[in-house]
Enzyme design. Structure first.
Site, PDB file in Angstrom:
ATOM      1  N   VAL A   1       0.842  -1.177   0.134  1.00  0.00           N
ATOM      2  CA  VAL A   1       0.054   0.016  -0.063  1.00  0.00           C
ATOM      3  C   VAL A   1       1.035   1.261  -0.008  1.00  0.00           C
ATOM      4  O   VAL A   1       1.848   1.443   0.912  1.00  0.00           O
ATOM      5  CB  VAL A   1      -1.000   0.103   1.079  1.00  0.00           C
ATOM      6  CG1 VAL A   1      -1.674   1.200   1.278  1.00  0.00           C
ATOM      7  CG2 VAL A   1      -1.705  -1.318   1.204  1.00  0.00           C
TER       8      VAL A   1
ATOM      9  N   PHE B   1       0.855   0.848   7.141  1.00  0.00           N
ATOM     10  CA  PHE B   1       1.027   0.310   5.513  1.00  0.00           C
ATOM     11  C   PHE B   1       2.571   0.512   4.874  1.00  0.00           C
ATOM     12  O   PHE B   1       2.802   1.857   5.196  1.00  0.00           O
ATOM     13  CB  PHE B   1       0.033   0.355   4.708  1.00  0.00           C
ATOM     14  CG  PHE B   1      -1.139  -0.793   4.784  1.00  0.00           C
ATOM     15  CD1 PHE B   1      -0.662  -1.881   4.215  1.00  0.00           C
ATOM     16  CD2 PHE B   1      -2.253  -0.438   5.285  1.00  0.00           C
ATOM     17  CE1 PHE B   1      -1.750  -2.838   4.129  1.00  0.00           C
ATOM     18  CE2 PHE B   1      -3.088  -1.323   5.526  1.00  0.00           C
ATOM     19  CZ  PHE B   1      -2.908  -2.547   4.899  1.00  0.00           C
ATOM     20  N   SER B   2       3.095  -0.277   4.662  1.00  0.00           N
ATOM     21  CA  SER B   2       4.125   0.005   3.500  1.00  0.00           C
ATOM     22  C   SER B   2       4.082  -1.326   2.479  1.00  0.00           C
ATOM     23  O   SER B   2       3.482  -1.331   1.535  1.00  0.00           O
ATOM     24  CB  SER B   2       5.560  -0.025   3.996  1.00  0.00           C
ATOM     25  OG  SER B   2       6.668   0.103   3.161  1.00  0.00           O
ATOM     26  N   LYS B   3       4.753  -2.475   3.083  1.00  0.00           N
ATOM     27  CA  LYS B   3       4.773  -3.777   2.294  1.00  0.00           C
ATOM     28  C   LYS B   3       4.765  -4.776   3.180  1.00  0.00           C
ATOM     29  O   LYS B   3       5.664  -4.898   4.087  1.00  0.00           O
ATOM     30  CB  LYS B   3       5.994  -3.636   1.295  1.00  0.00           C
ATOM     31  CG  LYS B   3       6.131  -4.909   0.518  1.00  0.00           C
ATOM     32  CD  LYS B   3       7.385  -4.914  -0.139  1.00  0.00           C
ATOM     33  CE  LYS B   3       7.573  -3.895  -1.194  1.00  0.00           C
ATOM     34  NZ  LYS B   3       8.816  -4.158  -2.190  1.00  0.00           N
TER      35      LYS B   3
END
EC number: 3.4.21.-
Length: 1678
Positions: free
Chosen positions: A840, A919-921
């Site tokens: 995201v 979120f990031s990964k």
């Protein structure tokens, strides 16, 4: 029956001497009538339909000679041959509409068309005398494709770049032209075939005939029919038109007029006689064809056959279809006469004296086949006519070699006839004569006579696949009645023209490919890839010449698919221009600029397969690449082929490659900075050669249809050649490399090739959006959908109150709970799913602040997250195997590493569910999978060996080393440069230098390479280099700032440095992990307040009176009373039950009596010695009815009415025997229970009320009889009568009560009726409540008002249930409860039980909670209700709650000194280990005051293992300090550790020192069965057992050999060290040594081991044994 004379003098239907027809027509002496009464000319008996017969021998239905046809029409002897449908007749014929036509005696074509006619008629009878062909109604029409093909041009619209554009189109089909719009392609092709326009150069001199009657003039020499026969003279068309050839090219030589299929006029007429279609020849066949003599359908003599074929007149024999034979003649299936008889499958016939058909009645006994031909005596053939003798005959295909077997298509053969009777010297299926080997269907010669299947006249020598020409020298018979006259036709012999470029031999196909290519180029029927010639045998299997010919025939009519003409470019919207992509497949291919000029170019080497086995297993070296592109042009193959260019140019696509961009964010350091380029190409995911290059946004916006390569293919080949031969790229180690390998950008040719095979651009799809929120990719979805979001827009933003879900099919989804506001967001660009991974905000710059938009807590679900087997490379989807591997636990660990919260894993779908805070990964990397179920760290250590770099490398090898990962710089702690000093030779370095490659096995945690997440890594390693006496620490993920120069690395072949040499002494030390719960305090604590005030906040003072509460056995708790006084207080928990002890025991005895015990087996959850056994698990059989009865009896005996009511209710709710109608019976029993309970719940004054309200009160108690009596007493006869009637017939009285209510409502008197009386009428009318309107007001009455739940439910069961079961009444009652009209049954045990019986999904825990009494520690009723429900089958209670119930009730029984039953209750625990622990703990508690008799009773009755009881007693015996008793109990408990300890330390040494051999023998006998299970027994306890054996052997005077074995074993064990041995053990060993010494001395075999004995012991021995002669021994002391 069929006209034959009977032996009894009459016909089948009572006729006289003369024969009669099937339907009774009289036959005169010289006149016979057919089926419809037509007179026949000949006398005699008649056939099936009245045909006369002259000879006694006949066919199956009576062979006729010189008589009428199948329908009785007389036939005259003629020499003409009629066609299948009546062509070629002398008599006047009528068409289907009555038009007459004249016909001259001539043979006709397949459908009756006369050859060489000058005038023909149309389908409706109009005469056409002109040479031109006639149309459907006689008009002259143009047949065939005489006008050149020009594709019609039209316009169309299409979406391009988001706009609608108008484009021009061409209809590439000849039937789309206005001149041919009324015909199909097949019709046009047939017309061209009729007109002999099958190939250029047919040489016609006049107009060709069409399909429906167009006439054709005589063909010139060289033209051929469809199956190879040339046409010498005019013939009729398909339906009667005069033409030079028949519909299939057969030649005829006569010039007579015949009728067509539907009655085309013929020239001549004769006597009136009708055929099936109106033709009236003198004698006709089935369809009116003329013949010389009349013949029946199945009894043909000299006339025509079934299809009108003329035969020589015969006198005897007839086949099934009317073929009659003379002595030397026989007819084929359709009447053709051959020189010799032939069978259906080629059996030659000898010349029989008399022949009959296969189905004749009374024929001669000559052997014949199924169709009337006599079988040869010495010949036989296979299915296709192979015979083993030299007799003449023909096969189905006309081939009959003299001596051959198998399929013979055109081999040299003797004289034969074909399948349809034509005589030839040898031919194929279509009658071609062959004197030498020919093609598939037989090359012909000039010597034989024969016709093709459809009347083809054989030509001269040469013959092709379908185009052989023959020259007839004798009359020919066609397959369907065309008779060629015996005249010689002079024809010009020219070179044969192939039908579709194929000459006489299929083997010459390759030599004629030029002709094929020219035909493909000029084909007029457009482009169809389905009809292309396929040369790949793997796809189409074995191709036969017939299928090849069919493909080539269609291919001749098609346009080349790979043509580079403007038409092909214009039609690119139909077929993508993949030729440009396929033209650059292999670097070894050298071709001209125009690919289409060499259609069948074949690459002799397979293109490199980089698709990991996705291509075909084998490669056909003869397969053209262009043809392969047609059949293998799938998206996968296009991707693979276009990836070749990407790999050649050094490019890679990082979008679609798993693990490329995804791995860029991992905390992963490869300390081996140099890796061989070949290994990089094999292992690095960043440079995956299979990947497509990245397609830019501008290229995606281009239309896929019009995209063409921007570089010439020739230049692209040259460029790739240069790329392959160039030197490897230079490696610059002085600059920090990028995160990806520095490869060249995508070339224009590669980009174009990739764009051609890519999917259509996204702009071609109409993107739907709501306030800028959209989804542009088809496989992404959202909940709610975009359309639903349009209704949720507030102030220009999409406001989602119930959360948002964004997902990708088969990849996963993300759910954001709560309120979500979005605007101008492309969801599929922010939320990116890949395999086992979700990102995201992939662009960190666009990421929203944490807690806003989509960067907020969410629940992530990733699909298809299964374990991938490292050996087979296949996903493991089996649930059991995944559990064995520990895949769920592995995912839990990965989730923790990512900083997320694990939720669930569904093995069936591979769904991994976890919750994240931001979120990031997140996801699972490929290298995060365990190896064979081992933990990830172990798998790393096992699968990551040390990488060894050879120092003997060249400069070229160093240049080939590629740095794979971005490495952070680091500065030495002491700021010292790493100096590379030169050494003389590389040999000084040794052989190899190991460099540790460490891969941090961390999941995709969404973090960056910072130090804040350092503590989450596992197995952190630090590398320590000792430089100049200083220690410098290089943290992971870093590299020394001063890196070696490239020149120095290039010279590693000749010299090395001290830095490299120090790598040999590399120290790898694990970095110390900080404590997980370390307290990080501030500065030094300082006293902020005075001492006096500090007492106010002293925690110790606050809890000064607190003390630990100790729980004792039987629920007793102990605590201290300090500091007030020094006392110890005792307290007990009230665990008394509501029932007495006798009732408790009696109820438990019932359970013990009906229960069943079963041992589940050893526990698999513990490997300890004490937990190897498990207690029996108690369950109950299905026969639970006895439990109900005994429970009721025990409760009644104890006087517990409440318990009796509960047991009766359960017994009524769950009957054991369920016969038909048990549901209704259960309702009756529940109704009775409700009556009893209702009476108990109502005061006596209400039940004894005799007023008018008493009727209603009795109805509420379920007593309708008493209500009737009260109604009589209160002068309510009508109500009393209806109540009494309802008891007999409730259905009828319901309508009466309703009618009364309606009447009162109509009269508006309902409000005047007393409330209780009105309730009676409403209830008995089947309603629980009633509403009505009066005077504008709403009135209602509720019958359940003021009643408890038992009465309310009772009214539904007693009066409103009708004939249904309990469930329907309870549902109706629940509706009233939900509406607030009735009291609820929730919270009451009987009510919950009824709900459980009607709703099986109801919670059992809720039911048991209601069973709790006033005492919260009394579990008597709860546990026994559970046991009943469990035995019934309700086993949905959670195991935790179930175990807690068993433990609590067991504690209650233990407090009541009912230990035996407490053990029984604990045995109901389902978990093996928990049950074993609970039982053993209870045994330990009760062992103090339980005698052996009680333990024996427990062990026998409840099957408690004796080892557990002994172990409990062993624990108690420890306090007594009785080693003998402890040893016995340890042996009984099989406590091997205690057995060994007690035996070695106490029991055995004491017996040895004391000389008590009996006690030693008894102890050894007790231990002997467990010697193999006791650890370290050989070095400790076996000394004493061997000593015991030695004493037994000495006492029994055993053999010397046995004594020596025991002595050697004992002496060896005496050498064991005595450091840990106590004094008693040492003394016992000395005693054993003394005995051995004495024995050896007696035997004079003393060894040197005597040093082991102490000085005193030796002196004592010498003193006591002075008579041994000490002077003989020399003893040395240390």
């Amino acid at each position: 029956m069929f006209g034959q004379n009977k032996s009894f003098g009459s016909s089948s239907f009572g006729g006289g001497s003369s024969g009669s027809g099937l339907f009774g027509q009289n036959n005169q002496n010289n006149q016979n009538k057919g089926l419809f009464g037509q007179p026949a000319n000949n006398s005699g008996t008649t056939g099936l339909f009245g045909a006369a017969q002259n000879k006694p021998a006949g066919s199956i239905f009576g062979a006729a000679s010189n008589t009428s046809s199948i329908f009785g029409s007389p036939q005259q002897p003629q020499n003409n041959q009629s066609s299948l449908f009546g062509g070629g007749q002398n008599n006047a014929n009528r068409s289907i509409f009555g038009s007459t036509s004249s016909a001259a005696p001539a043979s006709s074509s397949l459908f009756g068309n006369n050859a060489n006619n000058t005038g023909t008629s149309s389908i409706f009878g109009s005469n056409n005398n002109a040479p031109s062909g006639g149309g459907l109604f006689g008009a002259s029409t143009v047949s065939g494709t005489t006008v050149k093909f020009e594709p019609p041009i039209s316009s169309d619209t299409m979406m391009r770049n988001g706009t609608t554009q108008t484009i021009s189109t061409k209809h590439m089909c000849i039937s789309a032209m206005s001149k041919y719009d009324g015909k199909s392609i097949e019709e046009l092709r047939v017309e061209d075939y009729i007109a002999n326009r099958k190939a250029p150069g047919t040489g016609t001199t006049s107009t060709g005939g069409g399909l429906f009657g167009a006439s054709n003039t005589t063909n010139q020499a060289g033209s051929s029919g469809l199956f190879g026969s040339s046409n010498a003279q005019q013939k009729t068309s398909l339906f009667g038109g005069a033409s030079t050839s028949s519909p299939f090219g057969g030649n005829t030589s006569t010039a007579n007029t015949g009728s067509s299929l539907f009655g085309n006029n013929n020239a001549n007429t004769s006597a009136a006689s009708g055929s099936l279609f109106g033709a009236k020849p003198a004698g006709s066949s089935l369809f009116g064809s003329t013949a010389t003599t009349g013949a029946s359908t199945f009894g043909q003599t000299t006339g025509s056959s079934l299809f009108g074929n003329q035969q020589p007149q015969t006198n005897t024999g007839g086949s099934l279809f009317g073929n009659t034979q003379n002595q030397n003649q026989s007819g084929s299936l359709f009447g053709n006469t051959g020189t010799t008889g032939t069978g259906l499958f080629g059996q030659a016939q000898q010349q029989p004296q008399q022949q009959s058909s296969g189905f004749s009645f009374g024929g001669a006994p000559a052997a014949t086949n199924a169709f009337g031909q006599p079988a040869a005596a010495n010949t036989g053939g296979s299915l296709f006519g192979n015979t083993s003798t030299a007799n003449t005959g023909s096969s189905l295909f006309g081939a009959k070699p003299a001596t051959s077997t198998g399929f013979t298509f055109g081999a040299t053969q003797p004289t034969t006839t074909n399948a349809f009777g034509s005589t030839n010297t040898g031919g194929g299926l279509f009658g071609n004569n062959a004197a030498k080997p020919g093609g598939l269907f037989g090359n012909t010669t000039n010597t034989g006579t024969g016709g093709g299947l459809f009347g083809s006249q054989p030509q001269a020598s040469s013959g092709g696949l379908f185009g052989s020409n023959t020259q007839a020298t004798q009359p020919l018979n066609t397959g369907f009645g065309n008779l060629a006259q015996p005249q010689i036709v002079m024809q010009q012999q020219v070179a044969p023209v192939p039908v579709i470029g194929v000459t006489a031999d299929v083997l010459q196909m390759q030599a004629n490919m030029k002709s094929l290519k020219s035909q493909l180029t000029n084909a007029p029927y457009g482009d169809s890839p389905l009809l292309k010639y396929n040369a790949n045998p793997e796809i189409d299997g074995k191709s036969s010449p017939a299928s090849t010919q069919r493909q080539l025939r269609f291919l001749a009519a098609k346009k080349g698919a790979l043509s580079s003409s403007s038409d092909a470019q214009d039609s690119s919207f139909i077929i993508p221009p993949i030729s440009k992509v396929m033209s650059d497949l292999s670097p070894a291919v050298t071709r001209s600029a125009d690919v289409t000029k060499d259609l069948n170019y074949t690459s002799k080497e397979a293109p490199p397969s980089l698709a990991r086995g996705l291509r075909n297993s084998t490669f056909n070296p003869n397969m053209s690449l262009t043809n392969r592109s047609v059949h293998e042009s799938s998206a996968l193959d296009k991707t693979i082929d276009s990836a070749l260019d990407a790999s050649m140019n050094g490019t890679s696509n990082r979008l679609g490659v798993r693990g490329s961009v995804r791995r860029s964010n991992l905390k992963q350091l490869d300390m081996s900075l140099l890796a061989d380029s070949s290994r990089v190409g094999r292992e690095s995911r960043v440079a995956d050669p299979d990947a497509l290059p990245r397609i830019s946004e501008s290229e995606r916006r281009q239309d896929v249809v019009t995209s063409t390569p921007a570089v010439d293919p020739v230049q692209a080949v040259i460029q790739r050649h240069n790329d392959r031969n160039r030197d490897p790229p230079s490696l610059n180690l002085d600059t920090t490399c990028d995160e990806h390998t520095g490869l060249e950008p995508v070339s224009a040719a590669t980009s174009s090739a990739a764009s051609v095979v890519s999917t259509p651009s996204e702009e071609t799809v109409n993107v739907n959006s709501a306030a800028g929120v959209k989804l542009t990719k088809p496989d992404y979805f959202s909940l709610p959908t975009i359309n639903e979001m349009k209704n949720m827009i507030k102030n220009g933003r999409v406001v989602l109150e119930d959360g948002l879900t964004v997902g990708r099919s088969s990849y996963g989804s993300v759910y954001w709970p709560g309120r979500v506001e979005l605007k101008d967001v492309a969801l599929d660009e922010i939320v990116v799913f890949r395999h086992r991974e979700v990102t995201v905000y992939p662009n960190e710059e666009e990421k929203a602040p944490e807690g806003q938009e989509l960067n907020r807590p969410a629940e992530v679900t990733l699909e298809r997250v299964w374990y991938t087997d490292k050996k087979t490379k296949k996903e493991v989807r089996d649930v059991v195997k995944l559990s064995e591997i520990g895949w769920r636990e592995h995912l839990e660990r990965q989730t923790i590493r990512m900083g997320a919260a694990f939720k669930d894993f569904r093995a069936e779908t591979g769904s991994w569910v976890f919750r994240v805070d931001h979120f990031s990964k997140y996801g699972l990397a490929d290298d995060d999978e365990p190896m064979d179920g081992s933990p990830p760290q172990q798998a790393l250590q096992a699968s990551s060996p040390l990488q060894v770099i050879d120092m003997n490398t060249s400069a070229r090898d160093v240049n080939n080393q590629v740095q794979r990962k971005k490495v952070h710089k680091a500065t030495d702690a002491h700021h010292q440069e790493i100096i590379l000093e030169r050494v003389p030779a590389p040999a000084a370095l040794g052989d190899v230098v190991p460099i540790i490659r460490r891969v941090n096995r961390k999941g995709l945690g969404g973090g960056t390479l910072d130090d804040s997440r350092e503590e989450s890594c596992i197995g952190n390693m630090t590398t320590e280099f000792n430089e100049s006496g200083h220690d410098s620490i290089i943290e992971e993920g870093q590299q020394p700032e001063k890196k070696p120069k490239l020149e120095l690395l290039a010279d590693l072949e000749y010299e090395s440095s001290r830095f490299i040499r120090n790598l040999q002494e590399l120290k790898v030390m694990p970095k110390a992990n900080d404590p997980a719960h370390r307290f990080h305090g501030g500065g030094h604590s300082a006293k902020m307040i005075g001492y006096g005030k500090s007492k106010l906040i002293d925690i110790g003072i606050v809890k000064g009176r607190s003390s630990h509460v100790g729980w004792s056995e039987t629920g007793c708790l102990v605590w201290s009373a300090q500091p007030r006084h020094n006392q110890v207080l005792f307290g007990t928990i009230d665990r008394t039950s509501d029932v007495n002890e006798n009732t408790l025991i009696s109820m438990l005895d019932v359970n013990v009596h009906v229960s069943e015990t079963s041992r589940k087996g050893p526990s698999s959850q513990s490997n300890s010695v004490k937990s190897s056994l498990t207690s029996n698990f108690v369950t109950y059989s299905d026969s639970y009815s006895s439990m109900f009865a005994k429970y009721i009896d025990v409760a009644q005996a104890g006087g517990y009415d409440g318990h009796v009511s509960v047991w009766k209710l359960i017994s009524a709710l769950f009957p054991y025997e369920r016969r038909e109608g048990w549901s209704f019976e259960r309702g009756e029993e529940i109704g009775e229970w409700l009556r009893t309970e209702a009476v108990k719940s109502v005061p006596d004054d209400r039940s004894a009320d005799t007023s008018s309200n008493g009727v209603w009160n009795q109805l509420c108690l379920g007593d309708i009889d008493k209500a009737f009596q009260i109604a009589i007493d209160n002068n309510q006869p009508q109500l009393a009568t209806m109540l009494q009637t309802s008891a007999v017939c409730p259905e009828a009285t319901v309508h009466c009560f309703k009618a009364q209510l309606d009447n009162w409502k109509k009269c508006e008197t309902l409000h005047l009726i007393p409330k209780e009386t009105l309730k009676c009428y409403v209830l008995m009318s089947g309603l629980s409540h009633y509403e009505w309107d009066q005077d504008g007001k709403n009135h209602s009455i509720n019958c359940l008002d003021g009643l408890n739940w038992i009465q309310a439910l009772g009214l539904h069961v007693w009066y409103l249930r009708a004939w249904t079961g309990l469930e329907e009444s309870y549902d109706a009652y629940q509706k009233d409860v939900n509406a607030g009209r009735a009291a609820s049954n929730r919270g009451d045990l009987p009510g919950e039980l009824i709900k459980l019986a009607c709703e099986s999904q109801h919670s059992v825990e809720v039911v048991l909670d209601c069973a709790a009494g006033e005492n919260p520690n009394d579990y008597f009723l709860q546990w026994h209700v559970w046991s009943l429900l469990y035995s019934v089958g309700y086993r949905t209670m959670s195991k935790t709650s179930e175990t807690r119930l068993h433990r609590n009730y067991s504690s209650q029984l233990e407090a009541s000194s009912l230990s035996k039953y407490a053990l029984f209750v604990l045995q109901h625990i389902d978990d093996d280990e928990e049950r074993s622990t609970a039982v053993r703990s209870l045994l330990d508690r009760i062992a103090r005051f339980t005698d052996n008799d009680m333990f024996d009773s427990i062990s026998e009755q409840f099957d408690i293992p004796s080892e557990w009881i002994a172990d409990a007693q062993f624990s108690i015996a420890k306090s007594v300090d009785d080693s003998t008793q402890l040893f016995e109990l340890a042996v009984a408990a099989k406590n091997y550790l205690e057995i060994c300890r007690l035996f070695v330390d106490d029991i055995a040494p004491t017996a040895v020192v004391a000389g008590d051999h009996d006690a030693l023998k008894a102890a050894c006998a007790m231990v002997r069965p467990f010697e193999n299970q006791i650890p370290e027994w050989g070095a400790t306890g076996m000394v004493y057992t061997d000593y015991c054996r030695l004493i037994n052997l000495i006492e029994n005077d055993a053999e010397e050999e046995l004594l020596q074995d025991v002595l050697e074993s004992l002496e060896t064990r005496l050498h064991a060290p005595t450091i840990s041995k106590n004094s008693l053990q040492k003394l016992s060993l000395q005693t054993i040594g003394r005995v051995l010494f004495e024995y050896r001395a007696d035997k004079n075999t003393l060894p040197e081991w005597t040093k082991l004995l102490g000085h005193r012991q030796m002196f004592k021995i010498f003193r006591d044994r002075s008579s041994w002669g000490i002077e003989r021994f020399t003893i040395e002391f240390d």
